[in-house]
Design a protein around this motif. Sequence first.
Motif, PDB file in Angstrom:
ATOM      1  N   VAL A  13       0.878  -1.208  -0.024  1.00 53.09           N
ATOM      2  CA  VAL A  13       0.051   0.004  -0.016  1.00 53.09           C
ATOM      3  C   VAL A  13       0.879   1.259   0.101  1.00 53.09           C
ATOM      4  CG1 VAL A  13      -1.775   1.419   1.319  1.00 53.09           C
ATOM      5  CG2 VAL A  13      -1.901  -1.246   1.052  1.00 53.09           C
ATOM      6  N   ARG A  14       1.913   1.286   0.840  1.00 57.10           N
ATOM      7  CA  ARG A  14       2.939   2.354   0.739  1.00 57.10           C
ATOM      8  C   ARG A  14       3.685   2.539  -0.456  1.00 57.10           C
ATOM      9  NH1 ARG A  14       6.196   0.283   4.220  1.00 57.10           N
ATOM     10  NH2 ARG A  14       4.964   0.822   6.063  1.00 57.10           N
ATOM     11  N   LYS A  15       3.774   1.513  -1.274  1.00 62.09           N
ATOM     12  CA  LYS A  15       4.449   1.742  -2.603  1.00 62.09           C
ATOM     13  C   LYS A  15       3.579   2.629  -3.431  1.00 62.09           C
ATOM     14  CE  LYS A  15       5.882  -1.543  -5.479  1.00 62.09           C
ATOM     15  NZ  LYS A  15       5.500  -2.942  -5.961  1.00 62.09           N
ATOM     16  N   VAL A  16       2.111   2.302  -3.499  1.00 56.99           N
ATOM     17  CA  VAL A  16       1.101   2.991  -4.069  1.00 56.99           C
ATOM     18  C   VAL A  16       0.966   4.268  -3.616  1.00 56.99           C
ATOM     19  CG1 VAL A  16      -1.059   3.134  -5.000  1.00 56.99           C
ATOM     20  CG2 VAL A  16       0.035   0.758  -4.933  1.00 56.99           C
ATOM     21  N   ARG A  17       0.803   4.613  -2.387  1.00 53.40           N
ATOM     22  CA  ARG A  17       0.895   5.908  -1.629  1.00 53.40           C
ATOM     23  C   ARG A  17       1.818   6.821  -2.289  1.00 53.40           C
ATOM     24  NH1 ARG A  17      -0.982   6.146   4.222  1.00 53.40           N
ATOM     25  NH2 ARG A  17      -1.916   8.364   3.572  1.00 53.40           N
ATOM     26  N   VAL A  18       3.336   6.287  -2.050  1.00 53.36           N
ATOM     27  CA  VAL A  18       4.289   7.149  -2.517  1.00 53.36           C
ATOM     28  C   VAL A  18       4.321   7.485  -4.007  1.00 53.36           C
ATOM     29  CG1 VAL A  18       6.860   7.031  -2.832  1.00 53.36           C
ATOM     30  CG2 VAL A  18       5.685   6.264  -0.634  1.00 53.36           C
ATOM     31  N   ALA A  19       3.882   6.384  -4.776  1.00 54.07           N
ATOM     32  CA  ALA A  19       3.675   7.099  -6.200  1.00 54.07           C
ATOM     33  C   ALA A  19       2.756   8.043  -6.417  1.00 54.07           C
ATOM     34  CB  ALA A  19       3.508   5.639  -6.786  1.00 54.07           C
ATOM     35  N   LEU A  20       1.611   7.890  -5.733  1.00 59.43           N
ATOM     36  CA  LEU A  20       0.444   9.011  -5.812  1.00 59.43           C
ATOM     37  C   LEU A  20       0.959  10.455  -5.362  1.00 59.43           C
ATOM     38  CD1 LEU A  20      -2.332   6.756  -4.487  1.00 59.43           C
ATOM     39  CD2 LEU A  20      -2.438   7.519  -7.023  1.00 59.43           C
ATOM     40  N   ALA A  21       1.819  10.248  -4.470  1.00 64.54           N
ATOM     41  CA  ALA A  21       2.136  11.538  -3.910  1.00 64.54           C
ATOM     42  C   ALA A  21       3.169  12.165  -4.828  1.00 64.54           C
ATOM     43  CB  ALA A  21       2.842  11.358  -2.649  1.00 64.54           C
ATOM     44  N   GLU A  22       4.006  11.358  -5.482  1.00 62.71           N
ATOM     45  CA  GLU A  22       5.156  11.675  -6.386  1.00 62.71           C
ATOM     46  C   GLU A  22       4.474  12.161  -7.589  1.00 62.71           C
ATOM     47  OE1 GLU A  22       8.325  11.812  -6.323  1.00 62.71           O
ATOM     48  OE2 GLU A  22       8.918  10.950  -4.440  1.00 62.71           O
ATOM     49  N   ALA A  69       2.105   0.287 -12.651  1.00 63.75           N
ATOM     50  CA  ALA A  69       2.149   0.448 -14.077  1.00 63.75           C
ATOM     51  C   ALA A  69       0.907   1.097 -14.702  1.00 63.75           C
ATOM     52  CB  ALA A  69       2.400  -1.068 -14.605  1.00 63.75           C
ATOM     53  N   TYR A  70      -0.361   0.890 -14.182  1.00 66.94           N
ATOM     54  CA  TYR A  70      -1.430   1.676 -14.545  1.00 66.94           C
ATOM     55  C   TYR A  70      -1.477   3.048 -14.565  1.00 66.94           C
ATOM     56  CZ  TYR A  70      -6.364   3.122 -14.176  1.00 66.94           C
ATOM     57  OH  TYR A  70      -7.406   4.036 -14.505  1.00 66.94           O
ATOM     58  N   LEU A  71      -0.844   3.627 -13.308  1.00 62.63           N
ATOM     59  CA  LEU A  71      -0.694   4.938 -13.146  1.00 62.63           C
ATOM     60  C   LEU A  71       0.172   5.833 -14.200  1.00 62.63           C
ATOM     61  CD1 LEU A  71      -0.736   4.980  -9.175  1.00 62.63           C
ATOM     62  CD2 LEU A  71      -2.380   6.017 -10.632  1.00 62.63           C
ATOM     63  N   GLU A  72       1.191   4.891 -14.277  1.00 64.02           N
ATOM     64  CA  GLU A  72       2.230   5.218 -15.258  1.00 64.02           C
ATOM     65  C   GLU A  72       1.592   5.772 -16.796  1.00 64.02           C
ATOM     66  OE1 GLU A  72       5.048   6.189 -14.611  1.00 64.02           O
ATOM     67  OE2 GLU A  72       6.296   6.650 -16.315  1.00 64.02           O
ATOM     68  N   ARG A  73       0.763   4.713 -17.031  1.00 58.93           N
ATOM     69  CA  ARG A  73       0.094   4.843 -18.312  1.00 58.93           C
ATOM     70  C   ARG A  73      -1.087   6.078 -18.379  1.00 58.93           C
ATOM     71  NH1 ARG A  73      -0.534   1.005 -22.298  1.00 58.93           N
ATOM     72  NH2 ARG A  73       1.467   0.019 -22.543  1.00 58.93           N
ATOM     73  N   THR A  74      -1.679   6.628 -17.255  1.00 62.08           N
ATOM     74  CA  THR A  74      -2.835   7.161 -17.119  1.00 62.08           C
ATOM     75  C   THR A  74      -2.356   8.482 -16.445  1.00 62.08           C
ATOM     76  OG1 THR A  74      -3.529   6.237 -14.584  1.00 62.08           O
ATOM     77  CG2 THR A  74      -4.672   5.326 -16.660  1.00 62.08           C
ATOM     78  N   ARG A  75      -1.415   8.599 -15.605  1.00 57.78           N
ATOM     79  CA  ARG A  75      -0.880   9.857 -15.205  1.00 57.78           C
ATOM     80  C   ARG A  75       0.351   9.664 -15.281  1.00 57.78           C
ATOM     81  NH1 ARG A  75      -5.565   7.148 -12.879  1.00 57.78           N
ATOM     82  NH2 ARG A  75      -6.877   8.667 -11.719  1.00 57.78           N
ATOM     83  N   PRO A  76       0.968  10.074 -16.518  1.00 61.59           N
ATOM     84  CA  PRO A  76       2.375   9.804 -16.908  1.00 61.59           C
ATOM     85  C   PRO A  76       3.619  10.758 -16.230  1.00 61.59           C
ATOM     86  CG  PRO A  76       1.230  10.715 -18.807  1.00 61.59           C
ATOM     87  CD  PRO A  76       0.303  10.398 -17.734  1.00 61.59           C
ATOM     88  N   GLU A  77       3.125  11.936 -15.681  1.00 57.91           N
ATOM     89  CA  GLU A  77       4.108  12.797 -15.143  1.00 57.91           C
ATOM     90  C   GLU A  77       4.133  12.835 -13.603  1.00 57.91           C
ATOM     91  OE1 GLU A  77       6.337  14.229 -17.054  1.00 57.91           O
ATOM     92  OE2 GLU A  77       5.620  13.591 -18.696  1.00 57.91           O
ATOM     93  N   PRO A  78       5.084  13.076 -12.977  1.00 56.72           N
ATOM     94  CA  PRO A  78       6.421  12.848 -13.399  1.00 56.72           C
ATOM     95  C   PRO A  78       6.619  11.089 -13.613  1.00 56.72           C
ATOM     96  CG  PRO A  78       6.642  13.018 -11.101  1.00 56.72           C
ATOM     97  CD  PRO A  78       5.169  13.196 -11.641  1.00 56.72           C
ATOM     98  N   SER A  79       7.273  10.928 -14.614  1.00 59.10           N
ATOM     99  CA  SER A  79       7.476   9.375 -14.949  1.00 59.10           C
ATOM    100  C   SER A  79       8.333   8.679 -13.803  1.00 59.10           C
ATOM    101  CB  SER A  79       8.262   8.983 -16.128  1.00 59.10           C
ATOM    102  OG  SER A  79       8.622   7.537 -16.367  1.00 59.10           O
ATOM    103  N   LEU A  80       7.816   7.482 -13.349  1.00 60.63           N
ATOM    104  CA  LEU A  80       8.565   6.847 -12.367  1.00 60.63           C
ATOM    105  C   LEU A  80       9.252   5.381 -12.890  1.00 60.63           C
ATOM    106  CD1 LEU A  80       5.730   7.022  -9.561  1.00 60.63           C
ATOM    107  CD2 LEU A  80       8.103   8.115  -9.706  1.00 60.63           C
ATOM    108  N   TYR A  81       9.313   5.435 -14.138  1.00 63.98           N
ATOM    109  CA  TYR A  81      10.002   4.281 -15.014  1.00 63.98           C
ATOM    110  C   TYR A  81      11.203   4.836 -15.784  1.00 63.98           C
ATOM    111  CZ  TYR A  81       6.061   1.099 -13.346  1.00 63.98           C
ATOM    112  OH  TYR A  81       5.071   0.645 -12.535  1.00 63.98           O
ATOM    113  N   PRO A  82      12.438   4.175 -15.742  1.00 64.00           N
ATOM    114  CA  PRO A  82      13.325   4.551 -16.504  1.00 64.00           C
ATOM    115  C   PRO A  82      13.080   4.672 -17.946  1.00 64.00           C
ATOM    116  CG  PRO A  82      14.319   3.089 -14.768  1.00 64.00           C
ATOM    117  CD  PRO A  82      12.750   2.994 -14.833  1.00 64.00           C
TER     118      PRO A  82
END
Length: 212
Positions: A13-22, A69-82
């Motif tokens: 859950v923390r992984k996702v919360r950090v990604a959402l905050a980033e 991975a889904y968030l990266e497609r739907t909210r691409p900025e800032p990218s979290l994948y190299p």
Amino acid sequence: MPKLHGANASPFVRKVRVALAEKNLPYELVPVVPFNLSAEFKRMSPLGKIPVLEEDDGYTLPDSSCILAYLERTRPEPSLYPKDAKDYGRALFLEEYADTRVVETFGPVFFERVIKPRFFKQEPDQARVEEALGKAPAVLDWLESQLGDGPAVGARFSIADIAIASPFVNWMHGGERVDAARWPKLAAFLERTWSRPSFKALIEEEQKMWAS
Ligand SMILES: N[C@@H](CCC(=O)N[C@@H](CS)C(=O)NCC(=O)O)C(=O)O
């Protein structure tokens, strides 16, 4: 606003919360602890695990890696994948290593020392804690061998940083620290990563919760 179903003590859950905050995305955290899950929750999460993301239109998606991975497609900025293909592959593997080997090795310490006394009113199983602590150095050695002085992969913060740093928050809640004399790169990596506003806010929120 999207909903995130889960409990803030979960490394996933923390992984996702950090990604959402980033990604600067407001969301509602819907508290779900993964014991005695409702039939309704199991329909969203067939493996019976947290987290699950729920969009405004009713779309639901379980599993932290799938959600990121889904968030990266739907909210691409800032990218979290190299961007670089080899870095991308390495980041995915570091995420997998953290989600499996790190969590399975360190998880029992957190469960026995924090979850069991608090939620099950039971004493920690010291043998299980000792067994986990015995397995930890090999995992810490491998992570130390993978890290440099910057982000885990490439030049930018990515899912690899999120995934590695997340389960160590549970390790800390369980009363453990990475010895900076023995694992200096990993200890410095955690300090850097946890000082980002995304991690810092969650760690403070969690520390308050465990202290109450
Ligand atoms: N691969 C999943 C793992 C999720 C997971 O294991 N969550 C734990 C909480 S930390 C859970 O819900 N466990 C309940 C169970 O396994 O029954 C992800 O990345 O989201």
